[in-house]
Design an enzyme around this catalytic site. Structure first.
Site, PDB file in Angstrom:
ATOM      1  N   GLU A  97     -38.123  -7.840   1.976  1.00  0.00           N
ATOM      2  CA  GLU A  97     -36.914  -8.343   1.450  1.00  0.00           C
ATOM      3  C   GLU A  97     -35.632  -7.318   1.269  1.00  0.00           C
ATOM      4  O   GLU A  97     -34.561  -7.326   1.541  1.00  0.00           O
ATOM      5  CB  GLU A  97     -37.096  -8.748  -0.169  1.00  0.00           C
ATOM      6  CG  GLU A  97     -38.084  -9.831  -0.347  1.00  0.00           C
ATOM      7  CD  GLU A  97     -37.655 -11.269   0.492  1.00  0.00           C
ATOM      8  OE1 GLU A  97     -36.686 -11.374   0.831  1.00  0.00           O
ATOM      9  OE2 GLU A  97     -38.725 -11.801   0.845  1.00  0.00           O
TER      10      GLU A  97
ATOM     11  N   GLU B  27     -33.994 -13.195   9.483  1.00  0.00           N
ATOM     12  CA  GLU B  27     -35.441 -12.792   9.446  1.00  0.00           C
ATOM     13  C   GLU B  27     -35.889 -11.765  10.557  1.00  0.00           C
ATOM     14  O   GLU B  27     -36.858 -10.997  10.134  1.00  0.00           O
ATOM     15  CB  GLU B  27     -36.245 -14.100   9.870  1.00  0.00           C
ATOM     16  CG  GLU B  27     -37.806 -13.822   9.401  1.00  0.00           C
ATOM     17  CD  GLU B  27     -38.015 -13.912   7.733  1.00  0.00           C
ATOM     18  OE1 GLU B  27     -37.241 -14.022   6.976  1.00  0.00           O
ATOM     19  OE2 GLU B  27     -39.328 -13.685   7.551  1.00  0.00           O
TER      20      GLU B  27
HETATM   21 ZN    ZN Z   1     -37.632 -13.290   5.007  1.00  0.00          ZN
END
Ligand code: ZN
Length: 510
Positions: free
Chosen positions: A270, A299
């Site tokens: 995160e 991502e």
């Molecule tokens: Zn992620």
């Protein structure tokens, strides 16, 4: 709206900023719902979210707003799509053209169904019972089909939905890329699992005090460059990162006192998302030039920090002595090598979020396949648990024995996030390719990582990815940063090299 403002670019941009204010208020409500809201608060929260989502939709679809953007697009101002104004105009117009197709009632129905759906998913997961949740999930899929048909414009439903998260991505380009990656990974997994000296994960299941984990995670996120003046790290049941404002980025993880990896790698992951959000141009917050380009690229940032850095030998040269100091009871008798091998153990497992780097993408291929069947109604939500279990058997050779280990493990579908999973594998592919380029471009990168210095890498990411917002298409941005189109070689070769050593199939340093 009785008085529409003059259809100028300035008023359109001011309008888009107001939309961003409400959108970020919705993020506050969502953050609260997922961190501390009492269970019984859900009905009222769902009404609040539905109301504000409806209001945002009305604002996004004002005819004068569309006209102003259209005029600006035709003018010299927006000629260069990669300039700040060009990016804002073109992307706002792109979003407008999609939004005007979606009926207000559908947008509101989806908001309500997914707010309630997420809570029902949570209850179903706790009770380990899919059946009572199935009608509500079925309704969400039905609403998403309607939405997809409305915006498809000649594309398949799945491509239309995926495009929301990853502009330009299509099943036709992703399916063969994913297929060949999957085949090569299967082969690698087979080799690794036959090794005579597999790592043991035992040391990670010792007792790690949760308060100590929390301070260790915080310290590591700070060392990577996460700015705690402009962000926070909190606890939740399903880790995520959200932007409440240009200087208020929230990251969340979860802890278990006998599961070191869950809290730590959750936090690093995160933090990677958070570093991207903190690196976007703050003055353009909520406008396309100040917004992340796609979920795949997002991502890639989390994967790069979590896996490529966080699970590397170099990083633990720096961090292991600190971990031993923080957790003396768990780690004082453990060698760095034992620990490094433990965090890189490969296993055919059932739960995506706990999967290792090598098997992870197979979990995504399963969801990619099921989503395509579900959206086109070749598979029904009532047959879903069985189809899920069969797919796990086929791809990973393991079979869930209950719904919690199977179809109920992910929040995504209950939140209406359909066509979202492929961006995880895209993220892994992009991360590996960015890392390959960064190793060439950043001096002393490996030495810096081993000394706990990450400024060089972060600066490179800021320069080549973060600062651009949505100025380039995701695939263009990757190509500009790395000098070539996205392919699976960097990820595959990186995994083969690393894991053959971890499993003693190749000598260290080969
Ligand atoms: Zn992620």
């Amino acid at each position: 709206m009785p008085h529409a403002p003059p259809a100028t670019l300035e008023s359109a941009i001011a309008h888009a900023r107001k939309i961003a204010l409400i959108d970020s208020t919705l993020s506050v409500l969502n953050w609260d719902e997922r961190t501390g809201m009492p269970t019984d608060g859900i009905e009222h929260r769902a009404e609040q979210m539905q109301f504000l989502t409806g209001m945002v939709h009305q604002m996004r679809t004002q005819p004068w707003y569309g006209e102003a953007l259209q005029e600006a697009e035709a003018s010299d101002l927006a000629k260069d799509p990669s300039s700040e104004v060009g990016c804002n105009v073109r992307k706002l117009l792109r979003d407008y053209r999609r939004d005007v197709r979606l009926p207000q009632a559908l947008v509101e129905a989806l908001s309500y169904a997914t707010t309630i759906g997420q809570q029902q998913w949570q209850q179903a997961r706790a009770a380990n019972d899919y059946k009572p949740f199935q009608p509500s999930l079925d309704r969400i899929w039905q609403l998403k089909r309607e939405a997809a048909d409305t915006i498809a414009d000649g594309r398949s439903r799945y491509d239309a939905l995926m495009d929301e998260y990853e502009e330009g991505a299509t099943t036709a380009t992703l399916a063969p890329l994913f297929q060949s990656l999957g085949d090569s990974l299967q082969q690698l997994i087979g080799e690794l699992l036959e090794s005579q000296s597999p790592p043991s994960g035992g040391v990670l299941e010792r007792f790690y005090d949760v308060a100590d984990q929390s301070s260790f995670c915080r310290a590591m996120c700070q060392t990577l460059g996460f700015d705690f003046q402009r962000g926070r790290l909190d606890v939740t049941s399903h880790p995520f990162c959200t932007s409440l404002g240009p200087n208020d980025i929230r990251i969340l993880t979860r802890y278990d006192d006998h599961h070191f990896s869950m809290g730590f790698f959750g936090a690093l992951h995160e933090a990677g998302h958070g570093l991207y959000e903190q690196g976007l141009p703050t003055a353009a917050f909520g406008l396309p030039a100040g917004t992340a380009v796609s979920l795949g690229v997002h991502e890639s940032q989390s994967r790069l920090w979590e896996n490529i850095i966080g699970r590397s030998q170099g990083f633990w040269n720096y961090a292991f002595p600190l971990a031993q100091k923080q957790f003396p009871a768990a780690l004082s008798d453990v060698s760095q090598d034992t620990f490094y091998r433990a965090i890189n153990r490969v296993e055919r497992s059932l739960i995506r979020v706990e999967a290792d780097e090598v098997t992870y993408n197979l979990h995504i291929l399963i969801r990619f396949e099921l989503e395509q069947a579900l959206i086109d109604q070749q598979l029904s939500t009532s047959d879903l648990p069985g189809a899920w279990n069969d797919a796990y058997q086929r791809y990973l050779g393991v079979r869930p024995s209950n719904d919690r280990e199977g179809v109920l493990q992910d929040i995504h579908w209950s939140a209406g996030l359909i066509g979202y999973f492929p961006t995880y594998t895209l993220g892994n592919l992009i991360a590996a390719q960015l890392w390959e380029a960064a190793q060439i471009a950043v001096d002393d990168l490996h030495e810096d990582v081993a000394r706990g210095r990450f400024e060089g890498l972060l600066r490179w990411l800021r320069t080549h990815i973060h600062q651009y917002g949505r100025r380039y298409q995701p695939h263009e941005l990757v190509e500009r940063a790395t000098g070539r189109p996205l392919d699976s070689t960097p990820l595959l070769h990186g995994l083969q090299r690393k894991y053959r050593r971890v499993y003693g199939l190749d000598p260290p340093g080969s």
